[in-house]
Design an enzyme around this catalytic site. Structure first.
Site, mmCIF file in Angstrom:
data_model
loop_
_atom_site.group_PDB
_atom_site.id
_atom_site.type_symbol
_atom_site.label_atom_id
_atom_site.label_comp_id
_atom_site.label_asym_id
_atom_site.label_seq_id
_atom_site.Cartn_x
_atom_site.Cartn_y
_atom_site.Cartn_z
ATOM 1 N N GLU A 134 -15.052 21.422 4.697
ATOM 2 C CA GLU A 134 -16.241 20.702 5.188
ATOM 3 C C GLU A 134 -15.788 19.561 6.097
ATOM 4 O O GLU A 134 -15.094 18.647 5.660
ATOM 5 C CB GLU A 134 -17.036 20.162 3.996
ATOM 6 N N ARG A 186 -19.285 12.413 10.718
ATOM 7 C CA ARG A 186 -19.285 10.951 10.575
ATOM 8 C C ARG A 186 -18.514 10.294 11.693
ATOM 9 O O ARG A 186 -18.392 9.072 11.721
ATOM 10 C CB ARG A 186 -18.618 10.550 9.257
ATOM 11 N N LYS A 234 -26.219 20.058 -3.462
ATOM 12 C CA LYS A 234 -25.179 19.032 -3.482
ATOM 13 C C LYS A 234 -25.615 17.886 -4.396
ATOM 14 O O LYS A 234 -26.794 17.497 -4.386
ATOM 15 C CB LYS A 234 -24.937 18.515 -2.059
HETATM 16 C C1 3PG Z 1 -18.922 13.613 0.785
HETATM 17 O O1 3PG Z 1 -19.288 13.476 1.931
HETATM 18 O O2 3PG Z 1 -19.233 14.585 0.126
HETATM 19 C C2 3PG Z 1 -18.138 12.543 0.151
HETATM 20 O O3 3PG Z 1 -17.830 11.517 1.035
HETATM 21 C C3 3PG Z 1 -16.912 13.000 -0.518
HETATM 22 O O4 3PG Z 1 -16.704 12.047 -1.486
HETATM 23 P P1 3PG Z 1 -15.266 11.420 -1.756
HETATM 24 O O5 3PG Z 1 -14.810 10.833 -0.422
HETATM 25 O O6 3PG Z 1 -15.486 10.340 -2.776
HETATM 26 O O7 3PG Z 1 -14.369 12.514 -2.221
#
Ligand code: 3PG
Length: 207
Positions: free
Chosen positions: A40, A44, A128
């Protein structure tokens, strides 16, 4: 639209942030070589769409998706870039309409029972759950599984390699995601050797 079938054999999804477009291909290659064929790429940074496009072209057998999708425009851009799926921390009418229109597997996000039921009403089984640890983590997923037994979750947010096995044991967790496999600092430093080690260790959690 629902991503259950696409992600049915996937247990862990590396969630990545691309600050430098030149990192995208070596990062994808590192993760794929470690055994992750589903990745994924979060929308961002300004480079995320190009990263998806280049990775999808370079690794056509991999399943590169777009994360942090927040608008119908981003949904269309992700589809045009070659994303095979889209993930959002939440859901809106326009996102759900875009998923139906573009016929792209989508994992919308929900935390509360009402949000989950609304997504189920729209035909989504895989949801999710973000930010997983702050939203109650494993205990919350256990509790919500009693009244909502059909829902399957893709938790992300604060999941570490130590916590991952507890999530994966839950019958209502289909797969989970995390950035610990390719932390942004190591990606920026182009330290693909360390990322490879983290990724191989993450694979050991499911093999
Ligand atoms: C996401 O976008 O799913 C999260 O930012 C992932 O979370 P993490 O950075 O705490 O693993």
């Amino acid at each position: 639209m629902d991503a259950t079938n696409l992600l049915k054999n996937v247990e862990i999804v590396p969630v990545v942030v691309i600050d430098d477009p030149k990192s995208a291909l070596p990062l994808a290659e590192t993760l794929i070589q470690a055994g992750f064929s589903t990745i994924e790429v979060t929308l961002r940074t300004p480079h995320a769409l190009v990263a998806i496009e280049n990775s999808a072209k370079a690794f056509p057998d991999a399943c590169i998706g777009a994360g942090s999708v927040r608008s119908a425009l981003q949904f269309a851009q992700a589809r045009d870039a070659g994303a095979r799926f889209a993930v959002s921390p939440g859901a809106s009418d326009s996102l759900l309409d875009a998923a139906a229109k573009h016929n792209l597997p989508f994992v919308p996000g929900a935390v509360t029972a009402s949000e989950i039921i609304r997504l189920q009403d729209c035909g989504y089984s895989l949801i999710k759950f973000f930010p997983a640890e702050l939203a109650g983590g494993v205990n919350m997923l256990k509790a919500i599984g009693a009244p909502l037994p059909e829902a399957r979750f893709f938790p992300t947010g604060g999941i570490s390699p130590d916590l991952a096995p507890e999530y994966l044991k839950l019958p209502n967790v289909a797969c989970l995601g995390g950035s610990w496999i390719a932390p942004v600092g190591l990606v920026s430093a182009r330290d693909f050797k360390s990322i490879s080690k983290l990724a191989k260790n993450a694979r050991l959690l499911v093999t």
